[in-house]
Design an enzyme around this catalytic site. Structure first.
Site, PDB file in Angstrom:
ATOM      1  CB  CYS A   1       4.756  -1.924  17.018  1.00 53.90           C
ATOM      2  SG  CYS A   1       6.508  -1.751  16.601  1.00 53.90           S
TER       3      CYS A   1
ATOM      4  CB  CYS B   1       6.442  -5.162   9.677  1.00 50.09           C
ATOM      5  SG  CYS B   1       7.732  -4.314  10.612  1.00 50.09           S
TER       6      CYS B   1
ATOM      7  CB  CYS C   1       1.713  -1.171  14.186  1.00 53.55           C
ATOM      8  SG  CYS C   1       2.010  -1.111  12.412  1.00 53.55           S
TER       9      CYS C   1
ATOM     10  CB  CYS D   1       2.887   7.647   3.356  1.00 54.78           C
ATOM     11  SG  CYS D   1       3.235   6.430   4.623  1.00 54.78           S
TER      12      CYS D   1
ATOM     13  CD  GLU E   1      -3.033  -1.030   2.196  1.00 49.96           C
ATOM     14  OE1 GLU E   1      -4.213  -1.204   1.895  1.00 49.96           O
ATOM     15  OE2 GLU E   1      -2.654  -0.836   3.351  1.00 49.96           O
TER      16      GLU E   1
ATOM     17  CB  CYS F   1      -0.038   6.523  11.229  1.00 50.30           C
ATOM     18  SG  CYS F   1       0.403   8.154  10.777  1.00 50.30           S
TER      19      CYS F   1
HETATM   20  N1  SAH Z   1       8.273   0.749  10.657  1.00 54.06           N
HETATM   21  C1  SAH Z   1       8.569   2.112  10.725  1.00 54.06           C
HETATM   22  C2  SAH Z   1       7.811   2.970   9.721  1.00 54.06           C
HETATM   23  C3  SAH Z   1       6.353   2.652   9.487  1.00 54.06           C
HETATM   24  S1  SAH Z   1       5.171   3.054  10.701  1.00 54.06           S
HETATM   25  C4  SAH Z   1       8.317   2.643  12.130  1.00 54.06           C
HETATM   26  O1  SAH Z   1       7.768   1.913  12.925  1.00 54.06           O
HETATM   27  O2  SAH Z   1       8.737   3.756  12.409  1.00 54.06           O
HETATM   28  C5  SAH Z   1       4.899   4.824  10.619  1.00 54.06           C
HETATM   29  C6  SAH Z   1       4.464   5.433  11.959  1.00 54.06           C
HETATM   30  O3  SAH Z   1       3.094   5.095  12.260  1.00 54.06           O
HETATM   31  C7  SAH Z   1       5.279   4.913  13.121  1.00 54.06           C
HETATM   32  O4  SAH Z   1       5.612   5.947  14.004  1.00 54.06           O
HETATM   33  C8  SAH Z   1       4.328   3.950  13.769  1.00 54.06           C
HETATM   34  O5  SAH Z   1       4.684   3.698  15.086  1.00 54.06           O
HETATM   35  C9  SAH Z   1       3.016   4.680  13.611  1.00 54.06           C
HETATM   36  N2  SAH Z   1       1.833   3.829  13.819  1.00 54.06           N
HETATM   37  C10 SAH Z   1       1.750   2.496  13.672  1.00 54.06           C
HETATM   38  N3  SAH Z   1       0.485   2.075  13.962  1.00 54.06           N
HETATM   39  C11 SAH Z   1      -0.234   3.171  14.281  1.00 54.06           C
HETATM   40  C12 SAH Z   1      -1.609   3.379  14.622  1.00 54.06           C
HETATM   41  N4  SAH Z   1      -2.471   2.382  14.658  1.00 54.06           N
HETATM   42  N5  SAH Z   1      -2.012   4.643  14.863  1.00 54.06           N
HETATM   43  C13 SAH Z   1      -1.143   5.677  14.778  1.00 54.06           C
HETATM   44  N6  SAH Z   1       0.160   5.535  14.429  1.00 54.06           N
HETATM   45  C14 SAH Z   1       0.616   4.296  14.190  1.00 54.06           C
HETATM   46 FE1  SF4 Z   2       6.629  -2.614  11.834  1.00 52.84          FE
HETATM   47 FE2  SF4 Z   2       4.384  -1.303  12.455  1.00 52.84          FE
HETATM   48 FE3  SF4 Z   2       6.308  -1.551  14.281  1.00 52.84          FE
HETATM   49 FE4  SF4 Z   2       6.668   0.075  12.168  1.00 52.84          FE
HETATM   50  S1  SF4 Z   2       5.155   0.322  13.784  1.00 52.84           S
HETATM   51  S2  SF4 Z   2       8.141  -1.436  12.999  1.00 52.84           S
HETATM   52  S3  SF4 Z   2       5.573  -1.098  10.566  1.00 52.84           S
HETATM   53  S4  SF4 Z   2       5.126  -3.242  13.376  1.00 52.84           S
END
Ligand code: SAH
Ligand code: SF4
Length: 393
Positions: free
Chosen positions: A138, A134, A141, A127, A114, A372
Site C-alpha cells: 500500500c 508485509c 504505508c 496494537c 513493533e 498507524c
Molecule cells: N495490514 C492490515 C493491518 C495493518 S495497517 C491493513 O492494512 O488493514 C492498520 C491501518 O493503518 C490500516 O487501515 C492501514 O491502511 C493504516 N495505515 C497504514 N499506513 C498509514 C499511514 N501512514 N497513516 C495512517 N494510516 C495508515
Molecule cells: Fe501491509 Fe501496510 Fe497495506 Fe496493511 S496497509 S496491508 S500493513 S502494506
C-alpha cells in the site's frame, strides 16, 4: 495532537535476557500439553497441570516457575531446567508525551517487530503485529516498504500481549514502572487490535490461534468483541475468519473508486471494492451491535474531497458500519501529505450527517513514530529485481 517532546527511550534489556530453554509463555493449551508430556508428566495429570500453568501464565503473569506454589517443588525444578517463560525481548521502549508506548521487540531468531499501546481515560488498546514486514505494498504505508520476512507464530503474537502487560503493570498486584497516561480502570489493556505490521489474514491460522488464547475466559479474557482484525481486503478469507475466529472486523478501504484504490491498496486489483463489500455484507454475526469498521486514511488532494465523502456514505449504505477517518501519518520518504484539518472536518461532517458518530481517529504517539502505518523494523523491502535475482541464485 502530539507535539515533539522528550522521548523516554530505554535501551533493553528490560526483561531478562533470552534463555537457552524454549519458552512456554504464549502457547495454547495443546502445545502446552505436548511440552509437559515431553518431560514425562503422566497422561492422567496432563489436564490438571495444563490448567495450573494456564492460570499462572495468563491470569497472574508468572515469569518464573518458582512462584507456582501449587506445583510440587521437584516438578517446578524440572520445568525450570527444560523451559522458560520468556517474552519477546525489548530492544527499545519509547513513551510518548501522550502516554502511547512503542516497543521494538526481538524474537528468538533475531528478527524485530513493533507493538504499540494506546492508553485513554477509560480504556487501553494494544496494537499488535501479525507478520514481520508485509507482502503488500500500500503506497501510503511505511510497513509496506519493508519486505515480508516471515509470519509470526501464535506464541509470538500472544507474547506481545504478555510483554505489554508486564511493562504497564497490568497483572494482579503489579505496578507500572512508568505510569504516564495509563487508564484509571483496573485493567490497562481492554482492547486488542491487529493493526500493527503485516496482513493478518495472510497468517490466518496463527492469528486465529493467538486470538483464541487471548480470548480464553480462564486466561487473558480479552473478549472477541474487544479484538479487532484489520485487513486490506483478502476477500476469500473474510467469511472464514468470521466462522473460525469471529472477532470484530476492520477494513482498510481508503478509496471509493476502484481506479484509486488499485493505486493506494494494490490488492484491490485482485479483489475490487464490490467484491470486498459483498464479503462484508455476508460477515457472520454482522448486526447493529456488531458493526464493521471502515478505515479511511485522509490523503490531501487524493481521496479527501466532499464528493468522496458522499460516495463513501452511499457505498456503505446497507452495511452496519462505523467509519474511521485516519489522518495520514507521514514517514520519511512518503509521497503523500495529510489532508488539511479543515478538510478533514468538512469530510467528517458529511459522514457525521449520514449517522456515523465521532469518525476521526486522533493521531497518537506521532512523536515516537508509533502512529498507524509508521511501523517498520530494520529490514528493507528489496526491489522485485533483487528478489528475483536472490530467488534465482
Ligand atoms: N495490514 C492490515 C493491518 C495493518 S495497517 C491493513 O492494512 O488493514 C492498520 C491501518 O493503518 C490500516 O487501515 C492501514 O491502511 C493504516 N495505515 C497504514 N499506513 C498509514 C499511514 N501512514 N497513516 C495512517 N494510516 C495508515
Ligand atoms: Fe501491509 Fe501496510 Fe497495506 Fe496493511 S496497509 S496491508 S500493513 S502494506
Amino acid at each position: 495532537m502530539t507535539t515533539t517532546a522528550t522521548i523516554q527511550e530505554a535501551q533493553g534489556p528490560k526483561t531478562a535476557r533470552a534463555s537457552a530453554q524454549a519458552s512456554l509463555a504464549g502457547l495454547g493449551r495443546e502445545a502446552l500439553r505436548d511440552r509437559l508430556a515431553e518431560i514425562g508428566i503422566p497422561e492422567r495429570q496432563l489436564r490438571m497441570r495444563v490448567n495450573q500453568l494456564w492460570g499462572w501464565i495468563y491470569v497472574r503473569g508468572a515469569t518464573a516457575f518458582d512462584v507456582m506454589t501449587d506445583v510440587a517443588k521437584d516438578l517446578r525444578a524440572t520445568l525450570a531446567e527444560r523451559y522458560a517463560l520468556d517474552r519477546p525481548q525489548i530492544v527499545t521502549e519509547q513513551v510518548s508525551v501522550d502516554g502511547t508506548r512503542k516497543w521494538l521487540l526481538r524474537l528468538p531468531d533475531g528478527k524485530d517487530i513493533e507493538t504499540v499501546y494506546i492508553p485513554e481515560e477509560d480504556r487501553g488498546t494494544l496494537c499488535i503485529s501479525s507478520q514481520i514486514g508485509c507482502t503488500l505494498t500500500c503506497t501510503f504505508c511505511h510497513t509496506g516498504t519493508q519486505r515480508l520476512v516471515r509470519n509470526l507464530t501464535a506464541q509470538e503474537i500472544v507474547g506481545q500481549i504478555l510483554l505489554a502487560r508486564d511493562r504497564i503493570g497490568d497483572w494482579p498486584g503489579a505496578i507500572a514502572e512508568d505510569p504516564t497516561g495509563l487508564p484509571s480502570g483496573e485493567r490497562k489493556i481492554t482492547n486488542v487490535v491487529l493493526m500493527g505490521m503485516g496482513e493478518p489474514l495472510y497468517n490466518f491460522d496463527n492469528v486465529r490461534d493467538a486470538c483464541a488464547i487471548a480470548a480464553d475466559g480462564e486466561g487473558l479474557s480479552i473478549s472477541k468483541r474487544r479484538i479487532t482484525l484489520s485487513t486490506s481486503g483478502i476477500v476469500p478469507e473474510i467469511p472464514r475468519w468470521g466462522d473460525e475466529a469471529g472477532t470484530m472486523l476492520a477494513i482498510s478501504l481508503h478509496a471509493v473508486r476502484d481506479e484509486l484504490r488499485d493505486e493506494l491498496v494494490p490488492i484491490n486489483r485482485k479483489w475490487p471494492i464490490a467484491e470486498l463489500l459483498e464479503a462484508c455484507r455476508a460477515y457472520p454475526g454482522l448486526s447493529n451491535a456488531k458493526r464493521i469498521t471502515f478505515e479511511y486514511v485522509m490523503l490531501k488532494g487524493v481521496n479527501d474531497s466532499i464528493e468522496d465523502a458522499k460516495a463513501l456514505v452511499r457505498l456503505l449504505k446497507r452495511i452496519p458500519a462505523k467509519i474511521n477517518l485516519i489522518p495520514f501519518n507521514p514517514w520519511p520518504g512518503s509521497a503523500y501529505e495529510c489532508s488539511d484539518w479543515e478538510q478533514i472536518e468538512k469530510f467528517a461532517e458529511v459522514v457525521n450527517r449520514a449517522g456515523y458518530a465521532s469518525p476521526v481517529r486522533s493521531p497518537r504517539g506521532r512523536d515516537i513514530m508509533a502512529a498507524c502505518g509508521q511501523l517498520k523494523s530494520a529490514s528493507v523491502k528489496q526491489r522485485a529485481s533483487e528478489r528475483l535475482a536472490g530467488a534465482q541464485a
